[in-house]
Design a protein around this motif. Structure first.
Motif, PDB file in Angstrom:
ATOM      1  N   PHE A 173      18.367 -31.930 -20.577  1.00 59.39           N
ATOM      2  CA  PHE A 173      16.966 -31.777 -20.973  1.00 59.39           C
ATOM      3  C   PHE A 173      16.230 -30.749 -20.118  1.00 59.39           C
ATOM      4  CE2 PHE A 173      17.913 -36.191 -22.338  1.00 59.39           C
ATOM      5  CZ  PHE A 173      17.693 -36.019 -23.691  1.00 59.39           C
ATOM      6  N   LEU A 174      16.736 -30.493 -18.917  1.00 61.08           N
ATOM      7  CA  LEU A 174      16.054 -29.567 -18.022  1.00 61.08           C
ATOM      8  C   LEU A 174      16.140 -28.119 -18.498  1.00 61.08           C
ATOM      9  CD1 LEU A 174      16.935 -31.000 -14.495  1.00 61.08           C
ATOM     10  CD2 LEU A 174      14.828 -31.263 -15.812  1.00 61.08           C
ATOM     11  N   LEU A 175      16.998 -27.851 -19.478  1.00 63.02           N
ATOM     12  CA  LEU A 175      17.052 -26.507 -20.051  1.00 63.02           C
ATOM     13  C   LEU A 175      15.682 -26.065 -20.573  1.00 63.02           C
ATOM     14  CD1 LEU A 175      20.368 -26.751 -22.121  1.00 63.02           C
ATOM     15  CD2 LEU A 175      19.988 -25.305 -20.120  1.00 63.02           C
ATOM     16  N   GLY A 176      14.898 -27.032 -21.048  1.00 63.84           N
ATOM     17  CA  GLY A 176      13.606 -26.702 -21.643  1.00 63.84           C
ATOM     18  C   GLY A 176      12.577 -26.225 -20.647  1.00 63.84           C
ATOM     19  N   VAL A 177      12.734 -26.570 -19.373  1.00 57.83           N
ATOM     20  CA  VAL A 177      11.698 -26.261 -18.388  1.00 57.83           C
ATOM     21  C   VAL A 177      11.610 -24.759 -18.098  1.00 57.83           C
ATOM     22  CG1 VAL A 177      10.866 -26.719 -16.057  1.00 57.83           C
ATOM     23  CG2 VAL A 177      11.856 -28.576 -17.420  1.00 57.83           C
ATOM     24  N   PRO A 178      12.700 -24.093 -17.689  1.00 57.62           N
ATOM     25  CA  PRO A 178      12.566 -22.650 -17.421  1.00 57.62           C
ATOM     26  C   PRO A 178      12.265 -21.831 -18.673  1.00 57.62           C
ATOM     27  CG  PRO A 178      14.873 -23.335 -17.303  1.00 57.62           C
ATOM     28  CD  PRO A 178      14.055 -24.583 -17.378  1.00 57.62           C
ATOM     29  N   VAL A 179      12.811 -22.239 -19.825  1.00 59.17           N
ATOM     30  CA  VAL A 179      12.542 -21.498 -21.060  1.00 59.17           C
ATOM     31  C   VAL A 179      11.061 -21.549 -21.398  1.00 59.17           C
ATOM     32  CG1 VAL A 179      12.942 -21.457 -23.553  1.00 59.17           C
ATOM     33  CG2 VAL A 179      14.856 -21.781 -21.992  1.00 59.17           C
ATOM     34  N   MET A 180      10.466 -22.728 -21.311  1.00 54.04           N
ATOM     35  CA  MET A 180       9.049 -22.844 -21.623  1.00 54.04           C
ATOM     36  C   MET A 180       8.179 -22.197 -20.553  1.00 54.04           C
ATOM     37  SD  MET A 180       9.003 -23.954 -24.539  1.00 54.04           S
ATOM     38  CE  MET A 180      10.146 -24.704 -25.689  1.00 54.04           C
ATOM     39  N   ALA A 181       8.658 -22.157 -19.313  1.00 52.37           N
ATOM     40  CA  ALA A 181       7.909 -21.460 -18.269  1.00 52.37           C
ATOM     41  C   ALA A 181       7.821 -19.960 -18.581  1.00 52.37           C
ATOM     42  CB  ALA A 181       8.588 -21.680 -16.911  1.00 52.37           C
ATOM     43  N   VAL A 182       8.932 -19.377 -19.039  1.00 50.00           N
ATOM     44  CA  VAL A 182       8.916 -17.963 -19.437  1.00 50.00           C
ATOM     45  C   VAL A 182       7.946 -17.755 -20.597  1.00 50.00           C
ATOM     46  CG1 VAL A 182      10.296 -16.105 -20.447  1.00 50.00           C
ATOM     47  CG2 VAL A 182      11.253 -17.522 -18.616  1.00 50.00           C
ATOM     48  N   LEU A 183       7.979 -18.667 -21.574  1.00 53.19           N
ATOM     49  CA  LEU A 183       7.078 -18.560 -22.724  1.00 53.19           C
ATOM     50  C   LEU A 183       5.618 -18.605 -22.287  1.00 53.19           C
ATOM     51  CD1 LEU A 183       6.571 -18.593 -25.823  1.00 53.19           C
ATOM     52  CD2 LEU A 183       6.695 -21.085 -25.694  1.00 53.19           C
ATOM     53  N   LEU A 184       5.282 -19.511 -21.383  1.00 53.91           N
ATOM     54  CA  LEU A 184       3.898 -19.674 -20.955  1.00 53.91           C
ATOM     55  C   LEU A 184       3.405 -18.472 -20.142  1.00 53.91           C
ATOM     56  CD1 LEU A 184       3.915 -23.450 -19.946  1.00 53.91           C
ATOM     57  CD2 LEU A 184       2.912 -22.420 -21.983  1.00 53.91           C
ATOM     58  N   VAL A 185       4.308 -17.827 -19.411  1.00 53.19           N
ATOM     59  CA  VAL A 185       3.914 -16.650 -18.625  1.00 53.19           C
ATOM     60  C   VAL A 185       3.844 -15.402 -19.504  1.00 53.19           C
ATOM     61  CG1 VAL A 185       4.615 -15.102 -16.764  1.00 53.19           C
ATOM     62  CG2 VAL A 185       4.810 -17.577 -16.465  1.00 53.19           C
ATOM     63  N   ALA A 186       4.878 -15.198 -20.323  1.00 52.58           N
ATOM     64  CA  ALA A 186       4.960 -13.957 -21.106  1.00 52.58           C
ATOM     65  C   ALA A 186       4.139 -14.013 -22.386  1.00 52.58           C
ATOM     66  CB  ALA A 186       6.422 -13.661 -21.440  1.00 52.58           C
ATOM     67  N   GLY A 187       3.940 -15.214 -22.946  1.00 50.41           N
ATOM     68  CA  GLY A 187       3.249 -15.341 -24.220  1.00 50.41           C
ATOM     69  C   GLY A 187       1.862 -14.723 -24.245  1.00 50.41           C
ATOM     70  N   PRO A 188       0.983 -15.074 -23.295  1.00 48.35           N
ATOM     71  CA  PRO A 188      -0.368 -14.487 -23.327  1.00 48.35           C
ATOM     72  C   PRO A 188      -0.372 -12.971 -23.145  1.00 48.35           C
ATOM     73  CG  PRO A 188      -0.311 -16.449 -21.943  1.00 48.35           C
ATOM     74  CD  PRO A 188       1.121 -16.114 -22.272  1.00 48.35           C
ATOM     75  N   ILE A 189       0.671 -12.413 -22.539  1.00 49.35           N
ATOM     76  CA  ILE A 189       0.726 -10.973 -22.289  1.00 49.35           C
ATOM     77  C   ILE A 189       1.266 -10.214 -23.502  1.00 49.35           C
ATOM     78  CG2 ILE A 189       1.761  -9.189 -20.833  1.00 49.35           C
ATOM     79  CD1 ILE A 189       1.959 -11.317 -18.610  1.00 49.35           C
ATOM     80  N   LEU A 190       2.309 -10.775 -24.125  1.00 47.20           N
ATOM     81  CA  LEU A 190       3.038 -10.025 -25.154  1.00 47.20           C
ATOM     82  C   LEU A 190       2.714 -10.442 -26.580  1.00 47.20           C
ATOM     83  CD1 LEU A 190       6.546  -9.995 -23.420  1.00 47.20           C
ATOM     84  CD2 LEU A 190       5.000  -8.052 -23.701  1.00 47.20           C
ATOM     85  N   LEU A 191       2.208 -11.654 -26.764  1.00 42.53           N
ATOM     86  CA  LEU A 191       2.002 -12.155 -28.121  1.00 42.53           C
ATOM     87  C   LEU A 191       0.532 -12.039 -28.509  1.00 42.53           C
ATOM     88  CD1 LEU A 191       4.198 -15.387 -28.001  1.00 42.53           C
ATOM     89  CD2 LEU A 191       4.837 -13.119 -28.850  1.00 42.53           C
ATOM     90  N   PRO A 192       0.253 -11.542 -29.699  1.00 48.14           N
ATOM     91  CA  PRO A 192      -1.125 -11.487 -30.177  1.00 48.14           C
ATOM     92  C   PRO A 192      -1.588 -12.857 -30.656  1.00 48.14           C
ATOM     93  CG  PRO A 192       0.337 -10.685 -31.870  1.00 48.14           C
ATOM     94  CD  PRO A 192       1.209 -10.992 -30.680  1.00 48.14           C
ATOM     95  N   GLU A 193      -2.870 -13.004 -30.814  1.00 49.18           N
ATOM     96  CA  GLU A 193      -3.424 -14.246 -31.363  1.00 49.18           C
ATOM     97  C   GLU A 193      -3.896 -13.992 -32.793  1.00 49.18           C
ATOM     98  OE1 GLU A 193      -3.387 -17.227 -31.869  1.00 49.18           O
ATOM     99  OE2 GLU A 193      -4.470 -18.093 -30.164  1.00 49.18           O
ATOM    100  N   TYR A 194      -3.551 -14.898 -33.677  1.00 47.06           N
ATOM    101  CA  TYR A 194      -3.999 -14.830 -35.060  1.00 47.06           C
ATOM    102  C   TYR A 194      -4.465 -16.207 -35.492  1.00 47.06           C
ATOM    103  CZ  TYR A 194      -1.554 -10.343 -35.530  1.00 47.06           C
ATOM    104  OH  TYR A 194      -1.133  -9.051 -35.380  1.00 47.06           O
ATOM    105  N   ARG A 195      -5.498 -16.226 -36.295  1.00 50.77           N
ATOM    106  CA  ARG A 195      -5.943 -17.479 -36.901  1.00 50.77           C
ATOM    107  C   ARG A 195      -6.689 -17.139 -38.181  1.00 50.77           C
ATOM    108  NH1 ARG A 195     -11.425 -18.471 -35.878  1.00 50.77           N
ATOM    109  NH2 ARG A 195     -12.351 -17.058 -34.345  1.00 50.77           N
ATOM    110  N   ASP A 196      -6.931 -18.143 -38.972  1.00 54.59           N
ATOM    111  CA  ASP A 196      -7.686 -17.967 -40.208  1.00 54.59           C
ATOM    112  C   ASP A 196      -9.165 -18.156 -39.899  1.00 54.59           C
ATOM    113  OD1 ASP A 196      -8.779 -17.956 -42.706  1.00 54.59           O
ATOM    114  OD2 ASP A 196      -7.736 -19.727 -43.454  1.00 54.59           O
ATOM    115  N   PRO A 197      -9.956 -17.099 -39.951  1.00 55.34           N
ATOM    116  CA  PRO A 197     -11.374 -17.238 -39.582  1.00 55.34           C
ATOM    117  C   PRO A 197     -12.163 -18.097 -40.557  1.00 55.34           C
ATOM    118  CG  PRO A 197     -10.959 -15.058 -40.506  1.00 55.34           C
ATOM    119  CD  PRO A 197      -9.614 -15.701 -40.345  1.00 55.34           C
ATOM    120  N   GLY A 198     -11.616 -18.316 -41.763  1.00 58.20           N
ATOM    121  CA  GLY A 198     -12.348 -19.113 -42.744  1.00 58.20           C
ATOM    122  C   GLY A 198     -11.839 -20.532 -42.874  1.00 58.20           C
ATOM    123  N   ALA A 199     -10.971 -20.957 -41.975  1.00 59.51           N
ATOM    124  CA  ALA A 199     -10.391 -22.305 -42.082  1.00 59.51           C
ATOM    125  C   ALA A 199     -11.435 -23.370 -41.782  1.00 59.51           C
ATOM    126  CB  ALA A 199      -9.224 -22.448 -41.120  1.00 59.51           C
TER     127      ALA A 199
END
Length: 527
Positions: A173-199
């Motif tokens: 189960f510990l495999l999930g910890v470093p993978v999600m740590a990378v996601l949490l660090v790199a996500g805000p830098i590399l991934l754009p945010e999208y949402r439906d403004p009319g939702a």
């Protein structure tokens, strides 16, 4: 940014895609790795049979149950935001599972992993939809995303085996910890945010209805697959269907539905979704029956059977990589339809397996089936998310994942029931076998193998031979029906997708600033 600027993905989007592949890779590893850990955790936590069943099943149940809700929630609050929230929750739940001191706490941790996991798949797929506007680029991106998922299925047993060889059961189960740590660090830098403004607001009643309907149907299908047709699981499935009808009727009357039924008005969306679900029926069921055939009929060890599962996995990977190249010049109807015709031929080949020497036939049939079906998994998924408006891509992505969960569960129940019925009809118990032993043997092939251990050598061999022949008949019948199902899916693809052009001829979408979330005082988060 002008509305007339054609959006093509650059280096940042492709690096962001690598980040999006990480959680899908982890999810697929997490689905397969627990089976290896069961003996060790059983010795440590001493769960009851019921608790062990829930440790295994609750993760998949809750992923399936929450997919529609989480996909729509991402449209409302932002796909990146939901992905990061889910990633953080998945990492924390992984820690909780790894160090769970009791079966009850492990079940709770697996439940949290399931809810968190339901945020990851639709969020990653809908972000791909919004990051890659060019049809050719988007098809390649989805191909790489799906390759990561299938790669996790292959790597799961290998990585899990290495960890369990050197550490305690919680290490998987510990495999999930470093993978999600990378996601949490790199996500805000590399991934754009999208949402439906009319939702609008999330309808809680719809959430409860969808969750109850999906859980009831999948639970019923799994019970039928495990124990055969019986009144309680059939009633559970029917109750789930009834709740599903109520859910759909409610969506029609809501101004802001949880599931936008207008998506089904697009022909290529509906045809791709239906073709995907029909084909998914076949894969898990035939895969399970083939694994049992290799071990219980041909006598291969679990390791040997596992190694023979690698060629089909490699075939899927090859098909996922090749499909975007074919789709650039050929219509999806041709690529998907021709692939499914090959898949039907592959699964039909399995009907030629016999009770003594069918290894090459079964493995070859699986290779051809999965290689032929892989264009559908790439291009069908691309058509599903690509035909939905960008502001509804989370909902479309969750539907794609949900029908696959349904198809897999129903396929296991369907073909498990067919094979069991044929087995019980065809089994000719040799004369002289005690009645109690014969009754156990008639139940399942595994029961026959266990019963044979109580018999002397010649009688045991005779019983195993008869049971193997009966099971092989069930495999042959299931394969023949599967071939017919895949041919139907091929026909749907040829007819209803024939007007969709190759990706190289499709017009890239233009940017629409109204679909981009702009932080107060800042730049659009896509830049």
């Amino acid at each position: 940014m002008s509305e007339n600027v054609i959006a093509r993905a650059g280096r940042r989007e492709w690096i962001g895609l690598a980040v999006l592949v990480l959680p899908t890779l982890l999810l697929s590893i997490d689905m397969s790795v627990l089976h290896l850990a069961v003996p060790m955790l059983s010795a440590d936590l001493r769960p009851s049979a019921t608790q062990l069943l829930w440790i295994n099943d609750i993760y998949g149940f809750l992923i399936a149950g929450f997919l529609i809700t989480m996909g729509t929630l991402g449209d409302r609050i932002g796909r990146r935001r939901l992905l990061l929230i889910g990633g953080a929750a998945f990492g924390l739940a992984s820690l909780l599972a790894a160090y769970a001191p009791s079966a009850e706490l492990l079940i709770a941790a697996r439940a949290l992993l399931g809810v968190a996991g339901a945020t990851l798949m639709p969020s990653t797929l809908s972000l791909i939809r919004n990051m890659f506007h060019d049809p050719s680029q988007r098809t390649v991106a989805i191909s790489l995303w799906m390759t990561g998922f299938t790669g996790g299925m292959v790597l799961g047993p290998v990585v899990g085996g290495v960890l369990l060889e050197n550490f305690w059961w919680g290490s998987v189960f510990l495999l999930g910890v470093p993978v999600m740590a990378v996601l949490l660090v790199a996500g805000p830098i590399l991934l754009p945010e999208y949402r439906d403004p009319g939702a609008g607001r999330l309808d809680v009643t719809s959430v409860l209805l969808s969750l109850s309907a999906i859980l009831a149907m999948i639970y019923g299908f799994k019970e039928i697959a495990a124990y055969g047709l019986a009144l309680p699981p059939v009633l559970t499935v029917l109750a789930g269907l009834a709740l599903g009808v109520v859910f759909v009727r409610r969506q029609r009357g809501l101004a802001d539905p949880l599931l936008d039924l207008k998506l089904f008005a697009e022909r290529k969306f509906t045809a791709s979704l239906g073709t995907l679900m029909i084909t998914i029926l076949v894969g898990p069921g035939i895969g399970l029956l083939s694994a049992q055939y290799l071990q219980l009929v041909l006598g291969l060890s679990p390791l040997e059977a596992g190694l023979w599962s690698l060629p089909p996995a490699l075939a899927v990977t090859a098909g996922l990589v090749i499909s975007p190249l074919l789709a650039r010049r050929l219509r999806p109807a041709v690529v998907i339809g021709a692939g499914l015709l090959a898949s039907a031929a592959g699964v039909a080949l399995i009907t030629q397996a016999d009770a003594t020497s069918g290894l090459a036939v079964v493995v070859t049939g699986q290779v051809v089936f999965f290689l032929g079906a892989s264009p559908l998994w790439v291009l069908g998924t691309d058509l599903i998310v690509g035909s939905a408006p960008p502001e509804r891509s989370g909902s479309a992505s969750s539907l794609s994942e949900t029908v696959q969960e349904f198809g897999g569960a129903f396929g296991l129940a369907l073909f498990g029931s067919i094979a069991t019925a044929v087995y019980r009809t065809q089994l000719a118990v040799p004369e002289g076998i005690p009645a109690a032993v014969a009754e156990t043997a008639r139940d399942t092939l595994g029961g026959a193998a266990a019963a044979a251990e109580r018999l002397p050598g010649p009688a045991a061999d005779e019983l195993l031979g008869a049971a193997g022949a009966a099971f092989t008949s069930g495999l042959q019948v299931s394969a023949a029906i599967s071939a017919g199902i895949v041919l139907v899916a091929a026909g749907i693809a040829f007819v209803f997708l024939r007007h969709v052009r190759p990706t190289a001829e499709q017009t890239p979408e233009v940017d629409d600033p109204s679909r981009i979330e702009v932080p107060p005082g800042g730049q659009p988060s896509r830049l």
